[in-house]
Design a protein around this motif. Sequence first.
Motif, short mmCIF file in Angstrom:
data_model
loop_
_atom_site.label_atom_id
_atom_site.label_comp_id
_atom_site.label_asym_id
_atom_site.label_seq_id
_atom_site.Cartn_x
_atom_site.Cartn_y
_atom_site.Cartn_z
N LEU A 22 9.03 -5.36 -2.85
CA LEU A 22 8.47 -4.54 -3.92
C LEU A 22 7.24 -3.78 -3.46
O LEU A 22 7.00 -2.66 -3.90
N ARG A 23 6.48 -4.35 -2.57
CA ARG A 23 5.31 -3.65 -2.05
C ARG A 23 5.71 -2.57 -1.05
O ARG A 23 5.00 -1.59 -0.86
N ARG A 24 6.85 -2.71 -0.40
CA ARG A 24 7.28 -1.77 0.62
C ARG A 24 8.19 -0.66 0.12
O ARG A 24 8.46 0.27 0.87
N ASP A 25 8.69 -0.74 -1.09
CA ASP A 25 9.73 0.19 -1.52
C ASP A 25 9.23 1.62 -1.73
O ASP A 25 10.02 2.53 -1.77
N GLY A 26 7.93 1.83 -1.90
CA GLY A 26 7.40 3.18 -2.03
C GLY A 26 7.57 3.78 -3.41
O GLY A 26 7.21 4.93 -3.62
N HIS A 27 8.12 3.05 -4.34
CA HIS A 27 8.30 3.58 -5.70
C HIS A 27 7.04 3.28 -6.51
O HIS A 27 6.77 2.15 -6.85
#
Length: 53
Positions: A22-27
């Motif tokens: 969730l921290r890496r998804d960029g959304h």
Amino acid sequence: MILVIALIALFVWSAVATVVELRRDGHRPTPTDWSRLAGRDLSQQAESGHVYR
């Protein structure tokens, strides 16, 4: 007992993996740039759809 330890380990691993993804998804929520919308002017006001005569 081994099964309980394996389930706890699986839960911890999945929770950590979820947080990382969730921290890496960029959304991220971003504000709308109203100047890029076609046919809209920043000074244009909303118009009512009802016409009373």
